[in-house]
Structure formats: C-alpha cells, structure tokens
Scaffold this active site. Structure first.
Site, PDB file in Angstrom:
ATOM      1  N   TRP A   3       0.856  -1.190   0.000  1.00  0.00           N
ATOM      2  CA  TRP A   3       0.000   0.000   0.000  1.00  0.00           C
ATOM      3  C   TRP A   3       0.891   1.238   0.000  1.00  0.00           C
ATOM      4  CZ3 TRP A   3      -0.347   4.060   3.603  1.00  0.00           C
ATOM      5  CH2 TRP A   3      -1.304   5.042   3.265  1.00  0.00           C
ATOM      6  N   GLU A  56      -3.114  -3.046  -2.448  1.00  0.00           N
ATOM      7  CA  GLU A  56      -4.214  -2.418  -1.705  1.00  0.00           C
ATOM      8  C   GLU A  56      -4.504  -1.005  -2.206  1.00  0.00           C
ATOM      9  OE1 GLU A  56      -3.343  -1.983   2.467  1.00  0.00           O
ATOM     10  OE2 GLU A  56      -5.375  -1.301   2.950  1.00  0.00           O
ATOM     11  N   LYS A  61      -6.995   2.610  -2.422  1.00  0.00           N
ATOM     12  CA  LYS A  61      -7.676   3.515  -1.497  1.00  0.00           C
ATOM     13  C   LYS A  61      -8.375   4.595  -2.308  1.00  0.00           C
ATOM     14  CE  LYS A  61      -6.714   5.800   2.916  1.00  0.00           C
ATOM     15  NZ  LYS A  61      -5.723   5.927   4.008  1.00  0.00           N
ATOM     16  N   ASP A  86      -9.548  -3.403   1.640  1.00  0.00           N
ATOM     17  CA  ASP A  86      -9.644  -2.747   2.949  1.00  0.00           C
ATOM     18  C   ASP A  86     -10.993  -2.052   2.934  1.00  0.00           C
ATOM     19  OD1 ASP A  86      -9.602  -0.593   4.879  1.00  0.00           O
ATOM     20  OD2 ASP A  86      -7.450  -0.935   5.104  1.00  0.00           O
ATOM     21  N   HIS A 129     -11.625   1.739   2.665  1.00  0.00           N
ATOM     22  CA  HIS A 129     -11.033   2.475   1.542  1.00  0.00           C
ATOM     23  C   HIS A 129     -11.958   2.726   0.367  1.00  0.00           C
ATOM     24  CE1 HIS A 129      -6.551   1.552   2.656  1.00  0.00           C
ATOM     25  NE2 HIS A 129      -7.219   2.150   3.622  1.00  0.00           N
ATOM     26  N   HIS A 178      -8.402  -6.523   4.575  1.00  0.00           N
ATOM     27  CA  HIS A 178      -8.040  -5.668   5.698  1.00  0.00           C
ATOM     28  C   HIS A 178      -9.363  -5.273   6.337  1.00  0.00           C
ATOM     29  CE1 HIS A 178      -3.710  -3.955   5.103  1.00  0.00           C
ATOM     30  NE2 HIS A 178      -3.731  -5.249   5.351  1.00  0.00           N
ATOM     31  N   ASP A 231     -12.435   8.566   8.910  1.00  0.00           N
ATOM     32  CA  ASP A 231     -11.424   7.613   9.349  1.00  0.00           C
ATOM     33  C   ASP A 231     -11.734   6.214   8.855  1.00  0.00           C
ATOM     34  OD1 ASP A 231      -9.193   6.617  10.820  1.00  0.00           O
ATOM     35  OD2 ASP A 231     -10.602   5.835  12.289  1.00  0.00           O
ATOM     36  N   ASP A 270     -10.108   3.511  10.096  1.00  0.00           N
ATOM     37  CA  ASP A 270      -9.385   2.577  10.961  1.00  0.00           C
ATOM     38  C   ASP A 270      -9.914   2.391  12.380  1.00  0.00           C
ATOM     39  OD1 ASP A 270      -7.218   1.898   9.010  1.00  0.00           O
ATOM     40  OD2 ASP A 270      -6.953   4.062   9.089  1.00  0.00           O
ATOM     41  N   ASP A 275      -6.996  -4.507   9.921  1.00  0.00           N
ATOM     42  CA  ASP A 275      -6.211  -3.275   9.810  1.00  0.00           C
ATOM     43  C   ASP A 275      -6.956  -2.116  10.455  1.00  0.00           C
ATOM     44  OD1 ASP A 275      -4.575  -1.182   9.212  1.00  0.00           O
ATOM     45  OD2 ASP A 275      -5.097  -1.081   7.084  1.00  0.00           O
TER      46      ASP A 275
HETATM   47  C1  RNT Z   1      -3.697   2.709   4.906  1.00  0.00           C
HETATM   48  C2  RNT Z   1      -3.808   1.258   4.586  1.00  0.00           C
HETATM   49  C3  RNT Z   1      -2.678   0.426   5.075  1.00  0.00           C
HETATM   50  C4  RNT Z   1      -2.237   0.812   6.463  1.00  0.00           C
HETATM   51  C5  RNT Z   1      -1.238  -0.126   7.064  1.00  0.00           C
HETATM   52  C6  RNT Z   1      -0.578   0.459   8.278  1.00  0.00           C
HETATM   53  O1  RNT Z   1      -4.787   3.421   4.537  1.00  0.00           O
HETATM   54  O2  RNT Z   1      -5.009   0.747   5.065  1.00  0.00           O
HETATM   55  O3  RNT Z   1      -3.023  -0.911   4.999  1.00  0.00           O
HETATM   56  O4  RNT Z   1      -3.304   0.944   7.336  1.00  0.00           O
HETATM   57  O5  RNT Z   1      -0.335  -0.500   6.116  1.00  0.00           O
HETATM   58 ZN    ZN Z   2      -5.327  -1.399   5.010  1.00  0.00          ZN
END
Ligand code: RNT
Ligand code: ZN
Length: 422
Positions: free
Chosen positions: A188, A229, A231, A262, A265, A289, A297, A299, A329
C-alpha cells in the site's frame, strides 16, 4: 461463564440450527480453518522500531488517542501479541510492517533492510507455530514527505522506494519459506494529491513502471503472495489517489496478483461484500483488511456490523474460504490496545461463524424460485438464532475466556503489565 451452562446452551443451539439443516459442529470445524492475520501496528499506534523513531507521519493515516501502555519495544510488542492470542479461539498469524524490524539501535534505512532484521520475528513465529505476513512501509519517512513514493517524479526517491519494495519481497518470501506457510506481502502506498492534478496518467504510468520492476523477481507461490491495496482518498490526498481501485484491479488481473480489500477504503455507501464475487472471477486470491470506517477515518476497531457480515457471507457463499486471506487493519490509540485486538478479532470470527451457520442452500432455492419473501424472512430469522451460544462453545473448547470473561483478563493485564510501562 459456567461450563455446564455453555454446554447446555450449545446443545440447544445445535438443535435449533439442525432443524434448519445447519450442522453447527461442521461450521466450527470450518471456522477453525480460518487463520486471522493480526496487524502488529495496533500495539503501538503504527510507530515501528526504526532509529530515530519513525513517528507516524505522511500517508494520510492517523492514530488518535494516547491511552497508556503502548508497546515500546519488540519484546513488549511480542508480549502483547501473545496475550492477545491467548484470549482468542481459533488460529491467528501476525502481519508485520517493514518498520518493525530489529535494527539493534542503529539506523538502517528502508533501502537497506534484510532478512537478518526479521530473523528474530521468524524464530518467534516458528516457536508459536504461527505464520507471518508482511508489508513494505511507504510512510513515516522523509522521502515520502512530498506525498509520493512509487509514483513520484523525483527519480532518486522513486528508486529508493523500488529498492525498499524489492527487499520486502525477499524478506517476505524468506518468512514464507522458513515458516512453511505463504507470506502475503501487501503493498500500500500513500501516493496522491490534495488538489486536482492535471497529469494523472503520468503518475499512474510511473506506478505501473515501478511495480513491473518490483515484481520482475520471481518467488515460488508457496513462499510469497503479492497483494495490492487501493484507497479512494486519504487525509492530504483528497482529490486523487494514484493507487486507485481500478488501477490495482487492472494490474492484479493482468499480472496475477492478489487484491487487498480494505473496507475502509471505499465510498461509504459502497458495499465491499458486493465486490468479492466479481473479483474472485478474475483473481486467484484476495486479502482482507477488515476495519471500520467512521466518517473520515478508515481505521476504527472492527465490530460485528452489517458490513463485516456481508463480507463474510459473500466469501462463504462463493465457497472461497481457501482463496481469501483474512487480516485486520485498524489502530485505535484511545482504548486499551490489547482489548482493541480482541474485540475486533472476535467480531470478525463472529461474522464468519454467522456466515457458516447460514442455511445457504435453502436460501438459494428460494431465490431460484423467485420466492423473495421467504428469502428475506429466513435471512431475518437467522439474525436472532443463538449464534453467541455456538461461539461461546468454541471459546470453551478452545480453552479461552468465554464471552464477557475476557474483559477481566484484559483489565488484569492492564494493571499488571501495561500500567508499568512508561
Ligand atoms: C492505509 C492502509 C494500510 C495501512 C497499514 C498500516 O490506509 O489501510 O493498509 O493501514 O499499512
Ligand atoms: Zn489497510
């Protein structure tokens, strides 16, 4: 929780599911086969162990909060991960970022890392009987400050990042070889632009060129799987991210790579679960992820919500458990970090269990016959079946705390271990 109560509740649950043609013992056997890759970076708010300290910067990812007790060293991180795993049923593996190597107090830049810096991790994993996954680190570094790495126009910097990525693949392949389980190396990059760019094509062409060079070295699939990955946007890359969903989808299909989904994303109204069946028709394997997006956010700690449920259901319905690497993640620095792992992992496991306890054949039949009321009704009924009783039984037979019992364990660890840290 009293053992007899858990057993009794399970017997009852087993009968209820059996009445719908669902075998709970079989579901638990299949759940056992799902190994969840725990992202090491929740232990220390994506800090890493580089010298001087690479504090999280750039990349548009941010950990907020300053809850006491974060891991400050490799040994503390391992201690925390071991604690986490002792509170989880089923099996887990650990996902490392390149910034978490053992650098022995000296400055080893990212274009100089080797397997030596990760041998301690490999030995540790071997000892635990677990596998490792890996991630090159393209943020928290002076050469990523301008917002570009593998797609950057600064040729010297771009070469630095290509070298980093190449080394990471070698390290990851060595992890897979030594541990006897393929290491997923997930790439990523933060590259993107705050304001409207003019030449997106040039940036994406550069990224493609960089990837071609990085992947030119071949490794056996039993050792290494390469994942990409995407985004949609990040903080500071609101207008365009170079590694977009379309970019990597095209690249992965053409070059036989894995796609990492993810679920933080994408646009908030997009269903990530809906993407799985399409991707599985064109790529061999996926990496997840799992996370929870909340407004800006991506995460927050995973919880047992609709989004995670659909992702798990789609994987099970596609009969693709063997083709999907499940990883987490997220990074929440505002609550007990060990607790964050256990809550999130248990939520992901619950989602898979929920999916495995679905009377899919009955639902499929309703669908084929156009009996949509029946399909909807049965899906609603399944939501309140005693899923928790089956999960509790799994915890009991796995010798880990059942239900709320894990909360006290974490409180104890906080008092005895985390609060002693400076
Ligand atoms: C960031 C991605 C990535 C990170 C990690 C720390 O937007 O999700 O995967 O969160 O690599
Ligand atoms: Zn991620």
């Amino acid at each position: 929780m009293k053992k007899e109560k858990v057993l009794q509740a399970y017997q009852d649950a087993r009968e209820q599911y059996a009445a719908l043609g669902v075998d709970t013992d079989e579901a638990l056997r299949r759940l056992d086969s799902i190994s969840i890759s725990l992202h090491c970076w929740q232990t220390d708010d994506v800090g890493g162990f580089e010298t001087p300290d690479a504090t999280l910067s750039g990349g548009g990812i941010q950990a907020t909060g300053n809850y006491p007790g974060k891991a400050n060293s490799v040994s503390q991180l391992r201690q925390d991960m071991e604690k986490v795993m002792s509170l989880l049923p089923g099996s887990q593996r650990v996902s490392l970022h390149a910034m978490y190597g053992e650098f022995g107090g000296t400055k080893i830049d990212r274009d100089s890392i080797t397997t030596d810096h990760f041998q301690g991790w490999i030995d540790w994993a071997k000892n635990l009987g677990t596998g490792l996954d890996f991630n090159p680190t393209f943020f928290s570094h002076p050469l990523a400050e301008d917002g570009f790495t593998l797609s950057g126009r600064n040729e010297k910097n771009r070469r630095f990042w290509i070298e980093h990525a190449k080394r990471c693949r070698r390290i990851a392949a060595e992890m897979g070889r030594q541990l006897g389980t393929p290491c997923v190396n997930n790439l990523w990059i933060p590259d993107g632009s705050k304001d409207t760019p003019v030449d997106r094509y040039a940036l994406r062409a550069l990224l493609k060129e960089s990837l071609d060079e990085i992947f030119s070295e071949e490794f056996p699939a039993e050792y290494l799987r390469d994942a990409l990955e995407s985004k949609l946007f990040g903080i500071g890359s609101e207008s365009m991210v170079v590694g977009s969903a379309e970019f990597y989808m095209g690249y992965a299909i053409k070059n036989n790579k894995l796609i990492t989904l993810d679920n933080g994303h994408y646009h908030p109204t997009e269903q990530i679960g809906d993407k799985i069946s399409s991707l599985l028709l064109y790529v061999d394997e996926l990496m997840l992820h799992l996370t929870r997006g909340v407004r800006w956010d991506s995460d927050h700690v995973v919880i047992f919500n609709d989004e995670i449920q659909l992702i798990a259901q789609e994987i099970v319905r596609c009969k693709a458990l063997e083709r999907v690497h499940v990883g987490l993640d997220y990074f929440d620095a505002s609550i007990n970090r060990i607790g964050a792992y256990v809550v999130g992992t248990r939520a992901a496991q619950l989602a898979f269990l929920h999916a495995l306890l679905e009377p899919t054949e009955t639902l499929r039949k309703y669908e084929e016959e156009g009996r949509y009321f029946e399909r909807l009704a049965l899906m609603e009924v399944m939501k309140t079946k005693p899923l928790g009783a089956v999960y509790d039984y799994w915890c009991l037979t796995g010798n880990v705390p059942v239900a709320e019992d894990y909360i006290v364990e974490i409180q104890k660890y906080e008092k005895e271990v985390l609060s002693e840290r400076t």
